[in-house]
Design a protein around this motif. Structure first.
Motif, PDB file in Angstrom:
ATOM      1  N   UNK A 159       0.828  -1.211   0.000  1.00  0.00           N
ATOM      2  CA  UNK A 159       0.000   0.000   0.000  1.00  0.00           C
ATOM      3  C   UNK A 159       0.863   1.262   0.000  1.00  0.00           C
ATOM      4  N   UNK A 160       1.981   1.224   0.723  1.00  0.00           N
ATOM      5  CA  UNK A 160       2.837   2.409   0.803  1.00  0.00           C
ATOM      6  C   UNK A 160       3.713   2.596  -0.439  1.00  0.00           C
ATOM      7  N   UNK A 161       4.035   1.512  -1.130  1.00  0.00           N
ATOM      8  CA  UNK A 161       4.970   1.605  -2.253  1.00  0.00           C
ATOM      9  C   UNK A 161       4.299   1.721  -3.616  1.00  0.00           C
ATOM     10  N   UNK A 162       3.119   1.190  -3.756  1.00  0.00           N
ATOM     11  CA  UNK A 162       2.431   1.271  -5.044  1.00  0.00           C
ATOM     12  C   UNK A 162       1.905   2.690  -5.253  1.00  0.00           C
ATOM     13  N   UNK A 163       2.073   3.214  -6.443  1.00  0.00           N
ATOM     14  CA  UNK A 163       1.677   4.584  -6.772  1.00  0.00           C
ATOM     15  C   UNK A 163       0.193   4.614  -7.153  1.00  0.00           C
ATOM     16  N   UNK A 175      -6.383  -5.158  -7.959  1.00  0.00           N
ATOM     17  CA  UNK A 175      -5.825  -6.390  -7.398  1.00  0.00           C
ATOM     18  C   UNK A 175      -4.640  -6.903  -8.205  1.00  0.00           C
ATOM     19  N   UNK A 176      -4.582  -6.580  -9.510  1.00  0.00           N
ATOM     20  CA  UNK A 176      -3.467  -7.053 -10.317  1.00  0.00           C
ATOM     21  C   UNK A 176      -2.161  -6.381  -9.905  1.00  0.00           C
ATOM     22  N   UNK A 177      -2.232  -5.119  -9.486  1.00  0.00           N
ATOM     23  CA  UNK A 177      -1.033  -4.437  -9.002  1.00  0.00           C
ATOM     24  C   UNK A 177      -0.526  -5.090  -7.715  1.00  0.00           C
ATOM     25  N   UNK A 178      -1.448  -5.358  -6.819  1.00  0.00           N
ATOM     26  CA  UNK A 178      -1.056  -5.963  -5.548  1.00  0.00           C
ATOM     27  C   UNK A 178      -0.494  -7.371  -5.741  1.00  0.00           C
ATOM     28  N   UNK A 192       4.616 -20.589  -2.159  1.00  0.00           N
ATOM     29  CA  UNK A 192       3.671 -19.987  -1.217  1.00  0.00           C
ATOM     30  C   UNK A 192       2.766 -19.020  -1.969  1.00  0.00           C
ATOM     31  N   UNK A 193       1.469 -19.141  -1.736  1.00  0.00           N
ATOM     32  CA  UNK A 193       0.495 -18.303  -2.429  1.00  0.00           C
ATOM     33  C   UNK A 193      -0.212 -17.378  -1.440  1.00  0.00           C
ATOM     34  N   UNK A 194      -0.266 -16.108  -1.814  1.00  0.00           N
ATOM     35  CA  UNK A 194      -1.026 -15.133  -1.043  1.00  0.00           C
ATOM     36  C   UNK A 194      -2.240 -14.695  -1.848  1.00  0.00           C
ATOM     37  N   UNK A 195      -3.382 -14.659  -1.183  1.00  0.00           N
ATOM     38  CA  UNK A 195      -4.622 -14.175  -1.772  1.00  0.00           C
ATOM     39  C   UNK A 195      -4.775 -12.706  -1.407  1.00  0.00           C
ATOM     40  N   UNK A 196      -5.708 -12.003  -2.076  1.00  0.00           N
ATOM     41  CA  UNK A 196      -5.850 -10.567  -1.836  1.00  0.00           C
ATOM     42  C   UNK A 196      -7.313 -10.175  -1.751  1.00  0.00           C
ATOM     43  N   UNK A 197      -7.647  -9.431  -0.716  1.00  0.00           N
ATOM     44  CA  UNK A 197      -8.993  -8.900  -0.552  1.00  0.00           C
ATOM     45  C   UNK A 197      -8.963  -7.444  -1.013  1.00  0.00           C
ATOM     46  N   UNK A 198      -9.595  -7.154  -2.148  1.00  0.00           N
ATOM     47  CA  UNK A 198      -9.574  -5.808  -2.724  1.00  0.00           C
ATOM     48  C   UNK A 198     -10.275  -4.787  -1.838  1.00  0.00           C
ATOM     49  N   UNK A 199     -11.286  -5.236  -1.090  1.00  0.00           N
ATOM     50  CA  UNK A 199     -12.047  -4.311  -0.247  1.00  0.00           C
ATOM     51  C   UNK A 199     -11.208  -3.786   0.920  1.00  0.00           C
ATOM     52  N   UNK A 200     -10.430  -4.674   1.517  1.00  0.00           N
ATOM     53  CA  UNK A 200      -9.623  -4.279   2.677  1.00  0.00           C
ATOM     54  C   UNK A 200      -8.177  -3.973   2.301  1.00  0.00           C
ATOM     55  N   UNK A 201      -7.819  -4.266   1.051  1.00  0.00           N
ATOM     56  CA  UNK A 201      -6.440  -4.107   0.564  1.00  0.00           C
ATOM     57  C   UNK A 201      -5.462  -4.890   1.433  1.00  0.00           C
ATOM     58  N   UNK A 202      -5.834  -6.128   1.718  1.00  0.00           N
ATOM     59  CA  UNK A 202      -5.019  -6.977   2.578  1.00  0.00           C
ATOM     60  C   UNK A 202      -4.682  -8.300   1.891  1.00  0.00           C
TER      61      UNK A 202
END
Length: 240
Positions: A159-163, A175-178, A192-202
């Motif tokens: 979140x801090x590094x993506x423009x 979500x593609x950026x994350x 290792x796979x990480x999933x992403x919640x677009x609503x919470x940005x987590x």
């Protein structure tokens, strides 16, 4: 996490006599393969001595063939042939093999005592070297906990590094950026796979290790804990 550590300590303190009977002791003259895990002491030297010339420091996961053994400077050394090609002497404590019964418990303890990404890599090596270990359920539980904790930092860093302006201007899905965030790369290399919640940005760990416990060790003490974590994961991913 505290429950995981307690369970692991209980298992680690148990006798390995049954396993030792199944695994015949490796002769000092036998040639067999081992894997470098403890990078802190994985220095390949020209002679078996803490004062001998250094050839290189071997990285975690590197395979070596054990060719001989010698004691020096209060340390046990193995004469090894490494891949890619290199030969010399390395402190025996740096490498692990399924040919030596004591190494299984030793690596389980090292996984527990490690920290940071080194702990993740050490656990990954444990899973590869000892696929049927009795320590696998507690280490799988610990592994999943570590990865979910890491997701908090990954989310914050992304979140801090993506423009934001760049993301908005490109028109590409958020979500593609994350999910292309470069700090995920070293986790992907370990599968290792990480999933992403677009609503919470987590980010959230996909729970593969917890799923394995539930599927393969349903009667283990860790199975209930693993299912609880999977239920919590489902809630996090559905959170709006």
């Amino acid at each position: 996490m505290r429950t995981t550590i307690i369970l692991l300590l209980i298992l680690l303190s148990s006798s390995l006599s049954v396993d030792a009977q199944r695994k015949r002791p490796t002769s000092a003259n036998a040639v067999y393969t081992a894997v470098v895990v403890d990078e802190t002491i994985s220095v390949l030297r020209k002679e078996p001595s803490l004062y001998a010339e250094v050839i290189q420091r071997m990285r975690r996961g590197r395979k070596v063939r054990i060719l001989g053994v010698r004691e020096a400077d209060g340390v046990r050394y193995f004469r090894v042939q490494a891949t890619p090609p290199a030969a010399g002497w390395v402190q025996a404590d740096a490498v692990f093999s399924d040919k030596r019964a004591e190494d299984e418990e030793r690596l389980a303890k090292l996984v527990q005592a490690s920290s940071g990404f080194e702990q993740i890599e050490a656990a990954d090596q444990f899973f590869q070297i000892y696929p049927r270990s009795k320590f696998r359920p507690p280490i799988l539980l610990l592994y999943g906990d570590i990865l979910e904790i890491a997701s908090v930092r990954l989310s914050r860093d992304a979140t801090s590094r993506l423009d934001r302006r760049e993301m908005a201007a490109s028109g590409a899905p958020l979500h593609s950026y994350y999910l292309n965030f470069n700090m995920l790369d070293r986790y992907r290399r370990l599968g290792i796979i990480y999933l992403f919640n677009s609503a919470t940005k987590q980010f959230h760990y996909d729970g593969a290790s917890w799923k394995e416990i539930v599927a393969k060790f349903p009667t283990s003490a860790e199975a209930v804990e693993a299912q609880n974590r999977l239920n919590a994961l489902k809630e996090k991913l559905e959170k709006k």
